[in-house]
Design a protein around this motif. Structure first.
Motif, mmCIF file in Angstrom:
data_model
loop_
_atom_site.group_PDB
_atom_site.id
_atom_site.type_symbol
_atom_site.label_atom_id
_atom_site.label_comp_id
_atom_site.label_asym_id
_atom_site.label_seq_id
_atom_site.Cartn_x
_atom_site.Cartn_y
_atom_site.Cartn_z
ATOM 1 N N TRP A 33 32.394 46.200 -84.218
ATOM 2 C CA TRP A 33 32.899 44.922 -83.718
ATOM 3 C C TRP A 33 32.973 43.856 -84.795
ATOM 4 C CZ3 TRP A 33 35.223 44.487 -79.215
ATOM 5 C CH2 TRP A 33 34.953 45.430 -78.241
ATOM 6 N N GLU A 34 31.900 43.717 -85.579
ATOM 7 C CA GLU A 34 31.845 42.628 -86.546
ATOM 8 C C GLU A 34 31.522 43.089 -87.963
ATOM 9 O OE1 GLU A 34 29.413 39.391 -85.340
ATOM 10 O OE2 GLU A 34 30.219 39.371 -83.315
ATOM 11 N N GLY A 35 31.386 44.368 -88.171
ATOM 12 C CA GLY A 35 30.993 44.866 -89.476
ATOM 13 C C GLY A 35 32.177 45.255 -90.345
ATOM 14 N N PHE A 36 31.887 45.430 -91.623
ATOM 15 C CA PHE A 36 32.863 45.876 -92.614
ATOM 16 C C PHE A 36 32.164 46.894 -93.498
ATOM 17 C CE2 PHE A 36 33.915 41.688 -91.225
ATOM 18 C CZ PHE A 36 35.286 41.722 -91.059
ATOM 19 N N VAL A 37 32.900 47.886 -93.947
ATOM 20 C CA VAL A 37 32.309 48.960 -94.738
ATOM 21 C C VAL A 37 33.143 49.195 -95.988
ATOM 22 C CG1 VAL A 37 33.532 50.785 -93.490
ATOM 23 C CG2 VAL A 37 31.358 51.299 -94.577
ATOM 24 N N ARG A 38 32.466 49.623 -97.051
ATOM 25 C CA ARG A 38 33.177 49.935 -98.294
ATOM 26 C C ARG A 38 33.962 51.231 -98.116
ATOM 27 N NH1 ARG A 38 28.175 49.425 -102.375
ATOM 28 N NH2 ARG A 38 28.682 51.599 -102.579
ATOM 29 N N THR A 39 35.078 51.328 -98.828
ATOM 30 C CA THR A 39 35.859 52.561 -98.842
ATOM 31 C C THR A 39 35.596 53.300 -100.146
ATOM 32 O OG1 THR A 39 37.765 51.515 -99.876
ATOM 33 C CG2 THR A 39 37.683 51.481 -97.465
#
Length: 84
Positions: A33-39
């Motif tokens: 919902w509110e997170g972001f992750v590295r690719t």
């Protein structure tokens, strides 16, 4: 006798706002919902100890080696004082 001190070195830092522009700049994608992750493409940008998942409001700090480290807003404000 105890005295108060602040870090003397200056840093380059940018507060993550969750925008598409910043996600592209740092190689991130939405996570939950509110997170972001590295690719995979972002691995070269971040310091070895940087977290894999970020939140809006976290601070991206550029180190001397050009790698990005990450601090929460609370930790950043406790550690650094704006000087410009």
């Amino acid at each position: 006798m105890l005295h108060e001190y602040r870090k003397k070195t200056t840093i380059k830092a940018e507060q993550f706002d969750g925008s598409d522009e910043m996600m592209k700049k740092y190689g991130l994608k939405k996570f939950g919902w509110e997170g972001f992750v590295r690719t995979r493409n972002s691995l070269d940008n971040f310091d070895f100890g940087a977290p894999l998942v970020f939140s809006k409001g976290d601070w991206f700090i550029e180190g001397d080696n050009g790698k990005i480290n990450v601090l929460s807003d609370k930790e950043f404000r406790r550690t650094y004082e704006r000087c410009d």
